[in-house]
Scaffold this motif. Structure first.
Motif, PDB file in Angstrom:
ATOM      1  N   THR A   1       0.813  -1.209   0.000  1.00  0.00           N
ATOM      2  CA  THR A   1       0.000   0.000   0.000  1.00  0.00           C
ATOM      3  C   THR A   1       0.845   1.256   0.000  1.00  0.00           C
ATOM      4  O   THR A   1       0.716   2.116  -0.870  1.00  0.00           O
ATOM      5  N   CYS A   2       1.732   1.387   0.984  1.00  0.00           N
ATOM      6  CA  CYS A   2       2.509   2.623   1.116  1.00  0.00           C
ATOM      7  C   CYS A   2       3.972   2.454   0.741  1.00  0.00           C
ATOM      8  O   CYS A   2       4.691   3.449   0.614  1.00  0.00           O
TER       9      CYS A   2
ATOM     10  N   ARG B   1       2.630   2.145   9.188  1.00  0.00           N
ATOM     11  CA  ARG B   1       2.243   3.455   8.648  1.00  0.00           C
ATOM     12  C   ARG B   1       0.771   3.489   8.267  1.00  0.00           C
ATOM     13  O   ARG B   1       0.025   4.365   8.705  1.00  0.00           O
ATOM     14  N   CYS B   2       0.344   2.540   7.424  1.00  0.00           N
ATOM     15  CA  CYS B   2      -1.006   2.631   6.865  1.00  0.00           C
ATOM     16  C   CYS B   2      -1.979   1.606   7.433  1.00  0.00           C
ATOM     17  O   CYS B   2      -3.177   1.679   7.148  1.00  0.00           O
TER      18      CYS B   2
ATOM     19  N   THR C   1      -2.172  -1.606   6.729  1.00  0.00           N
ATOM     20  CA  THR C   1      -2.507  -2.684   5.807  1.00  0.00           C
ATOM     21  C   THR C   1      -2.003  -4.015   6.346  1.00  0.00           C
ATOM     22  O   THR C   1      -0.873  -4.112   6.814  1.00  0.00           O
TER      23      THR C   1
ATOM     24  N   ALA D   1      -7.058   1.250   1.653  1.00  0.00           N
ATOM     25  CA  ALA D   1      -7.584   2.587   1.389  1.00  0.00           C
ATOM     26  C   ALA D   1      -8.910   2.772   2.115  1.00  0.00           C
ATOM     27  O   ALA D   1      -9.783   1.899   2.060  1.00  0.00           O
TER      28      ALA D   1
ATOM     29  N   ARG E   1      -4.156  11.011   0.142  1.00  0.00           N
ATOM     30  CA  ARG E   1      -3.851  10.232   1.343  1.00  0.00           C
ATOM     31  C   ARG E   1      -3.830   8.734   1.052  1.00  0.00           C
ATOM     32  O   ARG E   1      -2.966   8.009   1.553  1.00  0.00           O
ATOM     33  N   ASN E   2      -4.758   8.257   0.223  1.00  0.00           N
ATOM     34  CA  ASN E   2      -4.867   6.821  -0.026  1.00  0.00           C
ATOM     35  C   ASN E   2      -4.092   6.348  -1.247  1.00  0.00           C
ATOM     36  O   ASN E   2      -4.069   5.147  -1.522  1.00  0.00           O
ATOM     37  N   SER E   3      -3.468   7.266  -1.971  1.00  0.00           N
ATOM     38  CA  SER E   3      -2.672   6.879  -3.139  1.00  0.00           C
ATOM     39  C   SER E   3      -1.190   7.083  -2.898  1.00  0.00           C
ATOM     40  O   SER E   3      -0.375   6.196  -3.176  1.00  0.00           O
TER      41      SER E   3
ATOM     42  N   TRP F   1       0.295   8.182   0.158  1.00  0.00           N
ATOM     43  CA  TRP F   1       0.697   7.791   1.504  1.00  0.00           C
ATOM     44  C   TRP F   1       1.921   8.577   1.989  1.00  0.00           C
ATOM     45  O   TRP F   1       2.860   8.019   2.532  1.00  0.00           O
ATOM     46  N   ARG F   2       1.891   9.890   1.725  1.00  0.00           N
ATOM     47  CA  ARG F   2       2.915  10.785   2.265  1.00  0.00           C
ATOM     48  C   ARG F   2       2.191  11.955   2.895  1.00  0.00           C
ATOM     49  O   ARG F   2       1.836  12.915   2.234  1.00  0.00           O
ATOM     50  N   ARG F   3       1.948  11.849   4.202  1.00  0.00           N
ATOM     51  CA  ARG F   3       1.112  12.850   4.859  1.00  0.00           C
ATOM     52  C   ARG F   3       1.721  14.246   4.823  1.00  0.00           C
ATOM     53  O   ARG F   3       1.026  15.247   4.915  1.00  0.00           O
TER      54      ARG F   3
END
Length: 294
Positions: free
Chosen positions: A5-6, A19-20, A22, A124, A156-158, A160-162
């Protein structure tokens, strides 16, 4: 191993990405869920947005040309020159309107496709459904808020770098300044233009047109700068989101018949039952006393 994911490195000590969130072992894309390519559409949309910004800047700077034409009309006391200035501004606006329609169509399609792809990405968690990816741009008042929320979901969901989420805020603020500022300036200019003498006859009346164009330039600069900032920020956003989604789609492994699927996925096929095998008797060699040679 890395999270699909990330992209962060995962540890066997944890069942989920730190991080995410998943789950370990999840694929980049859920099998059986439709996905859409966004790379080519992002390039076309970015080009159309850039063309729209350029055309708007030309219309915003038209008072520079209008001042020259109004001064020429005042020197010659020629009303036709003033009419030519009005027609020239209309001609400046036509490419802008065409660019807006093209860019708007491409952006709406891109937003819908990118949002639909989130449904195929394990991990996501978007806040708004795919319908808002289209309605958010078209519904009055909602278009002041919803597009920013949809873009924030996509980023945010693509990506993944806040730390990049501030770019959505920059785009949103500049977009609002452009929308509100452009309408306010256009309304104020129309009111000022309505007070001008329709058929000027002397230097004083022609001079009012010169001052009209002189005073029109400064207020137009505010929405023009906001349009430029919003355009640049939006192009960067759609390119980054599209690149991240295309990279994730490229990591997806097609599921062929008989290939194992991620455990627990709703689309996992049930194990096939073994084919029944007919019971056969062992073959007995012919012996004396049989039918043949009896």
């Amino acid at each position: 191993m890395h999270c699909q994911t990330c992209g962060d490195a995962t540890s066997p000590a944890y069942e989920e990405c730190l991080r995410c969130g998943t789950r370990a072992g999840q694929p980049a894309v859920s099998p059986g869920v439709p996905t859409y390519g966004v790379g080519g559409l992002a390039v076309a949309g970015a080009f159309a947005v850039g063309a729209t910004v350029l055309c708007y800047l030309l219309t915003a700077l038209f008072p520079i040309v209008g001042v020259r034409m109004a001064r020429s009309a005042a020197e010659q006391l020629d009303r036709d020159v003033l009419l030519g200035a009005v027609l020239a501004e209309v001609l400046f606006s036509l490419p802008y309107l065409l660019a807006v329609l093209t860019a708007g169509t491409l952006v709406v399609i891109w937003t819908w496709r990118a949002r639909k792809n989130l449904d195929a990405f394990p991990g996501a968690v978007p806040n708004l459904g795919p319908a808002w990816a289209v309605a958010g741009w078209l519904v009055p008042l909602a278009n002041f808020v919803v597009p920013a929320r949809v873009l924030a979901d996509l980023l945010r969901n693509s990506v993944w770098r806040r730390r990049r989420s501030w770019l959505v805020g920059v785009w949103w603020v500049s977009w609002l300044v452009f929308l509100i500022g452009d309408r306010f300036v256009a309304r104020a200019e129309q009111q000022r233009y309505d007070r001008l003498t329709e058929l000027p006859r002397n230097d004083a009346e022609f001079g009012t047109y010169v001052r009209f164009y002189e005073d029109a330039l400064a207020p137009r600069l505010v929405p023009a700068v906001a349009c430029l900032v919003a355009g640049i920020a939006f192009v960067v956003l759609i390119r980054r989101i599209s690149a991240a989604q295309q990279d994730r789609l490229a990591r997806a492994v097609p599921v062929w018949p008989g290939q194992p699927v991620w455990p627990g996925h709703p689309g996992r096929p049930a194990p096939a039952a073994p084919m029944p095998v007919a019971q056969t008797s062992p073959q007995v060699p012919p012996a004396p006393g049989g039918t043949i040679g009896a």
